[in-house]
Write a protein that holds these residues in place. Structure first.
Motif, PDB file in Angstrom:
ATOM      1  N   GLY A  16      19.387  17.663 -38.271  1.00  0.00           N
ATOM      2  CA  GLY A  16      20.033  17.735 -39.591  1.00  0.00           C
ATOM      3  C   GLY A  16      19.424  16.732 -40.549  1.00  0.00           C
ATOM      4  N   HIS A  17      19.301  15.464 -40.114  1.00  0.00           N
ATOM      5  CA  HIS A  17      18.693  14.446 -40.990  1.00  0.00           C
ATOM      6  C   HIS A  17      17.242  14.822 -41.335  1.00  0.00           C
ATOM      7  N   LEU A  18      16.513  15.354 -40.331  1.00  0.00           N
ATOM      8  CA  LEU A  18      15.086  15.653 -40.556  1.00  0.00           C
ATOM      9  C   LEU A  18      14.874  16.754 -41.586  1.00  0.00           C
TER      10      LEU A  18
ATOM     11  N   ASP B  65      21.471  19.472 -33.125  1.00  0.00           N
ATOM     12  CA  ASP B  65      21.201  18.046 -32.928  1.00  0.00           C
ATOM     13  C   ASP B  65      21.309  17.376 -34.298  1.00  0.00           C
ATOM     14  N   HIS B  66      22.187  16.381 -34.388  1.00  0.00           N
ATOM     15  CA  HIS B  66      22.431  15.679 -35.652  1.00  0.00           C
ATOM     16  C   HIS B  66      21.108  15.165 -36.278  1.00  0.00           C
ATOM     17  N   LEU B  67      20.169  14.750 -35.430  1.00  0.00           N
ATOM     18  CA  LEU B  67      18.908  14.218 -35.971  1.00  0.00           C
ATOM     19  C   LEU B  67      18.073  15.318 -36.621  1.00  0.00           C
TER      20      LEU B  67
ATOM     21  N   VAL C  10      23.111   9.869 -46.031  1.00  0.00           N
ATOM     22  CA  VAL C  10      24.212   9.473 -45.144  1.00  0.00           C
ATOM     23  C   VAL C  10      24.761  10.735 -44.469  1.00  0.00           C
ATOM     24  N   ASP C  11      25.612  10.540 -43.474  1.00  0.00           N
ATOM     25  CA  ASP C  11      26.077  11.695 -42.701  1.00  0.00           C
ATOM     26  C   ASP C  11      26.842  12.691 -43.570  1.00  0.00           C
ATOM     27  N   ASN C  12      26.529  13.962 -43.378  1.00  0.00           N
ATOM     28  CA  ASN C  12      27.144  15.035 -44.166  1.00  0.00           C
ATOM     29  C   ASN C  12      27.009  16.331 -43.370  1.00  0.00           C
TER      30      ASN C  12
HETATM   31 ZN    ZN Z   1      23.376  10.194 -39.118  1.00  0.00          ZN
END
Ligand code: ZN
Ligand code: KG4
Length: 340
Positions: A114-116, A110-112, A302-304
């Motif tokens: 990743g951010h977390l 889940d992309h979120l 930012v997205d990575n």
């Molecule tokens: Zn993002």
């Protein structure tokens, strides 16, 4: 453990090689912003075509920079939610193909998540914590109990803050993406010049809404609804007031949730977490009540794909390997079940 991460949820095609837990061997991000700017936002069809063009060369370049081949990779991690379906299909199809051909385990992320967990790439995160993911698509506040256990505390009922930045920038004649343009335009301007509504209406009991704030900016520009028209030379003051109001709203929510949950540390991530006014305001307000704040460097906000590799490694360690039949979803399930 060496993880190859792939990211294609929105308008960044990215690949990274991570030696778990924190050694980033390579990180390649190919932004599509230039191709979307003239449309004032991300065009999904264009985004998927560009992922098709860029993503495999990002993987190639990431391996080359890490001086490794696919044979050296232990796990392949790919974001499969939430995001634009076309991009997700390109990313997961490439990851599945590599996994099948090279006989490597595949982990859908889940992309979120990743951010977390992105701040953990810089230094070990403190749990329990409160974390806010503020991007072009999300405005979610979570209580983190451990790296894989997140409970959602608040969310936006309409736009995400990044969307509010993008739409407000358009109203102010500033370029896309709106966040960096507003931040630049607001430099040296008077952020107290305009009183704008906080994105935290009482009726939503802690959830965010950015529509009233956006509309208030529009009224100031047009001079309607009892507002005097804001002359164009004062638009930077309006931009600064908008930016400050977003920073105040997000900070108020994060500090309130940290206090309510007796948590001593706050993390922020997502594109809006790159905002310098939000960073400094949150840090100073949290400090007043003895709460620490950390945010990853901008390249990790930012997205990575590095954050996807990190989250993938954590899931793999818990035995959460995905099958080739697992699909994509435009929706996140982060924080909606006890253990996402
Ligand atoms: Zn993002
Ligand atoms: O996390 P992100 O790169 O992509 C996703 O939406 O997942 O976030 C993009 C959003 C855009 O709306 C952009 O305007 C906003 O992040 N953004 C910022 C800043 N840099 C990017 N917003 C405020 N201040 C910034 N410096």
């Amino acid at each position: 453990m060496i993880v190859l991460g792939l990211e294609s949820t929105c308008d960044e095609s990215a690949a990274a090689v991570l030696r778990h837990p924190r050694e980033v061997l390579s990180s390649v991000v190919k932004s599509q912003i230039d191709e979307h700017t003239r449309f004032g936002g991300v065009v999904p069809e264009i985004a998927s075509r560009l992922h098709l063009n860029y993503l495999s060369s990002c993987v190639h370049e990431a391996l080359e920079r890490a001086e490794l081949s696919l044979a050296d990779i232990d796990v392949i991690a790919v974001s499969n939610r939430p995001g634009l379906q076309g991009g997700l299909l390109v990313g997961t199809t490439l990851a599945k193909t590599l996994s099948y051909l090279c006989d490597k385990p595949l982990v859908m992320v889940d992309h979120l998540l990743g951010h977390l967990v992105a701040p953990d790439l810089e230094e070990e995160m403190v749990y329990p914590c409160v974390a806010g993911i503020f991007s072009g698509a999300h405005s979610n506040v979570y209580l983190g109990k451990d790296p894989l256990s997140w409970e959602m505390l608040a969310r936006s009922r309409d736009d995400a803050p990044g969307e509010a930045f993008d739409k407000t920038a358009k109203l102010l004649g500033l370029s896309y993406p709106g966040g960096p343009s507003i931040q630049k335009n607001a430099e040296g301007a008077d952020e107290k010049a305009y009183q704008l509504p906080l994105p935290l209406p009482k009726s939503l009991e802690g959830d965010f809404s950015f529509s009233g704030l956006k509309t208030a900016v529009l009224y100031h520009i047009r001079g309607t609804n009892g507002k005097e028209a804001c002359p164009e030379d004062k638009w930077p003051d309006l931009a600064a007031s908008f930016q400050f109001t977003v920073a105040k709203g997000l900070t108020k929510s994060l500090v309130k949730e940290a206090k309510a949950n007796k948590v001593k540390h706050i993390y922020i991530g997502g594109g809006v977490a790159a905002n310098s006014r939000l960073r400094e305001y949150l840090k100073s307000e949290a400090k007043k009540v003895g709460i620490g704040v950390s945010y990853p460097p901008i390249r990790l906000c930012v997205d990575n794909a590095t954050m996807i590799a990190r989250a993938g490694a954590l899931l793999f360690q818990e035995g959460k390997v995905s099958s080739l039949s697992e699909s994509v979803s435009s929706r996140s399930e982060m924080g909606l079940s006890p253990s996402a």
